[in-house]
Design a protein around this motif. Structure first.
Motif, PDB file in Angstrom:
ATOM      1  N   VAL A  25       0.825  -1.025  -0.129  1.00  0.00           N
ATOM      2  CA  VAL A  25      -0.034   0.164  -0.178  1.00  0.00           C
ATOM      3  C   VAL A  25       0.698   1.223   0.014  1.00  0.00           C
ATOM      4  CG1 VAL A  25      -1.927  -1.056   1.170  1.00  0.00           C
ATOM      5  CG2 VAL A  25      -0.304  -0.195   2.578  1.00  0.00           C
ATOM      6  N   ASN A  78      -3.873  -5.857   2.725  1.00  0.00           N
ATOM      7  CA  ASN A  78      -4.887  -4.726   2.823  1.00  0.00           C
ATOM      8  C   ASN A  78      -4.557  -3.801   1.417  1.00  0.00           C
ATOM      9  OD1 ASN A  78      -7.179  -3.781   4.265  1.00  0.00           O
ATOM     10  ND2 ASN A  78      -6.043  -1.789   4.780  1.00  0.00           N
ATOM     11  N   THR A  79      -3.918  -4.461   0.198  1.00  0.00           N
ATOM     12  CA  THR A  79      -4.001  -3.810  -1.140  1.00  0.00           C
ATOM     13  C   THR A  79      -5.352  -4.392  -1.723  1.00  0.00           C
ATOM     14  OG1 THR A  79      -2.913  -5.907  -1.849  1.00  0.00           O
ATOM     15  CG2 THR A  79      -1.357  -3.942  -1.196  1.00  0.00           C
ATOM     16  N   SER A  80      -5.415  -3.057  -2.571  1.00  0.00           N
ATOM     17  CA  SER A  80      -6.709  -3.388  -3.512  1.00  0.00           C
ATOM     18  C   SER A  80      -6.391  -4.037  -4.646  1.00  0.00           C
ATOM     19  CB  SER A  80      -7.287  -1.793  -3.649  1.00  0.00           C
ATOM     20  OG  SER A  80      -6.363  -1.151  -4.796  1.00  0.00           O
ATOM     21  N   GLU A  81      -7.485  -4.490  -5.462  1.00  0.00           N
ATOM     22  CA  GLU A  81      -7.063  -5.023  -6.869  1.00  0.00           C
ATOM     23  C   GLU A  81      -6.500  -4.085  -7.603  1.00  0.00           C
ATOM     24  OE1 GLU A  81      -7.862  -8.399  -7.333  1.00  0.00           O
ATOM     25  OE2 GLU A  81      -8.347  -8.147  -5.079  1.00  0.00           O
ATOM     26  N   GLU A  82      -6.813  -2.782  -7.816  1.00  0.00           N
ATOM     27  CA  GLU A  82      -6.301  -1.879  -8.442  1.00  0.00           C
ATOM     28  C   GLU A  82      -4.768  -1.740  -7.887  1.00  0.00           C
ATOM     29  OE1 GLU A  82      -6.047   2.951  -9.719  1.00  0.00           O
ATOM     30  OE2 GLU A  82      -7.786   2.022  -8.508  1.00  0.00           O
ATOM     31  N   GLN A  83      -4.264  -1.634  -6.908  1.00  0.00           N
ATOM     32  CA  GLN A  83      -2.887  -1.748  -6.372  1.00  0.00           C
ATOM     33  C   GLN A  83      -2.212  -2.916  -6.534  1.00  0.00           C
ATOM     34  OE1 GLN A  83      -3.912  -0.819  -2.236  1.00  0.00           O
ATOM     35  NE2 GLN A  83      -2.945   1.160  -2.180  1.00  0.00           N
ATOM     36  N   LYS A  84      -2.913  -3.968  -6.581  1.00  0.00           N
ATOM     37  CA  LYS A  84      -2.061  -5.334  -6.903  1.00  0.00           C
ATOM     38  C   LYS A  84      -1.834  -5.068  -8.559  1.00  0.00           C
ATOM     39  CE  LYS A  84      -4.058  -8.536  -3.509  1.00  0.00           C
ATOM     40  NZ  LYS A  84      -5.302  -7.578  -2.857  1.00  0.00           N
ATOM     41  N   SER A 104      -8.003 -12.686   1.249  1.00  0.00           N
ATOM     42  CA  SER A 104      -6.933 -11.800   0.523  1.00  0.00           C
ATOM     43  C   SER A 104      -6.290 -12.908  -0.469  1.00  0.00           C
ATOM     44  CB  SER A 104      -6.138 -11.203   1.319  1.00  0.00           C
ATOM     45  OG  SER A 104      -5.576 -12.009   2.425  1.00  0.00           O
ATOM     46  N   SER A 162      -7.925 -13.604  -3.750  1.00  0.00           N
ATOM     47  CA  SER A 162      -7.869 -12.751  -4.710  1.00  0.00           C
ATOM     48  C   SER A 162      -7.018 -12.383  -5.524  1.00  0.00           C
ATOM     49  CB  SER A 162      -8.579 -11.315  -4.042  1.00  0.00           C
ATOM     50  OG  SER A 162      -7.603 -10.703  -3.253  1.00  0.00           O
ATOM     51  N   SER A 163      -5.907 -13.072  -5.087  1.00  0.00           N
ATOM     52  CA  SER A 163      -4.517 -12.822  -5.666  1.00  0.00           C
ATOM     53  C   SER A 163      -4.111 -13.783  -6.967  1.00  0.00           C
ATOM     54  CB  SER A 163      -3.369 -12.846  -4.548  1.00  0.00           C
ATOM     55  OG  SER A 163      -3.718 -11.849  -3.758  1.00  0.00           O
TER      56      SER A 163
END
Length: 214
Positions: free
Chosen positions: A86, A112-118, A148, A151-152
């Motif tokens: 983040v 706690n990273t968002s999909e956009e950040q990933k 989490s 989602s990765s």
């Protein structure tokens, strides 16, 4: 599959003794965030001096002032240092530059990273990406809260190096590895708080070898 031993919430001397008990079964030694916060960069130096043949991970969780903190970690003997996903990208850029200078590695913590950040983080192809369930999440929601991680999946498709952390046990490691296929599995209390840490670490190693088809 490499096993990374996470050392947290203990004295440096106890961390050394515990690592000596299990060192045949583990590959990487993590100087945990709590050790670094309580005892400073000296904790990294001591662990590297005692275990020069092991990969030492400084879990400093950098989020700012990256160049200074990563220089400090690598000069102390760390082989890998961690930065929060983040963080501003300029911070992660600095981490990558310092790591390249020292021929070391960066581990990006995806907590706690968002999909956009990933998606943005995929530019750092030389980094290790750590899919992480936090201590607080484990205590509140249970160690099996793996949302989490699920989602990765695109990190797997991207072919980058993955690590997994957060409440991993002998019962959960096989299912976790089959879904995530991480190259580094970070084990904390399942070893450090076991009645017989050496036996617990050996079991993790055995499972790891089985999963690799050895």
């Amino acid at each position: 599959m490499k096993i990374q031993l996470a050392l947290d919430r203990m004295e440096i001397a106890d961390a050394i003794k515990l690592t000596q008990l299990v060192e045949e079964s583990i590959d990487w030694v993590e100087v945990g965030t709590s050790l670094i916060k309580e005892f400073g960069i000296h904790s990294v130096k001591e662990l590297k001096q005692v275990f020069p043949h092991k990969t030492i991970v400084a879990d400093i969780k950098t989020i700012d002032n990256a160049r200074y903190e990563f220089e400090m970690c690598f000069q102390a003997g760390a082989d890998v240092a961690t930065v929060m996903g983040v963080s501003p990208l300029v911070t992660i850029d600095a981490c990558m530059e310092v790591a390249k200078k020292y021929n070391k590695k960066v581990m990006i913590d995806l907590l706690n990273t968002s999909e956009e950040q990933k998606r943005e983080l995929l530019r750092y192809q030389d980094a290790i990406f750590c899919v992480h369930v936090s201590k607080d999440e484990q205590e509140t929601l249970g160690a099996q809260n793996r949302g989490s991680q699920e989602s990765s999946g695109f990190f797997q498709k991207a072919g980058v190096e993955l690590a997994a952390a957060g409440g991993i046990t002998l019962d959960s490691i096989e299912g976790l590895q089959k879904s995530l296929c991480s190259s580094v599995v970070i084990i904390g209390s399942a070893i450090t708080k076991a009645n017989n840490p050496s036996e617990a670490a050996a079991k993790f190693k055995e499972i790891g070898l089985q999963l690799e088809g050895v």
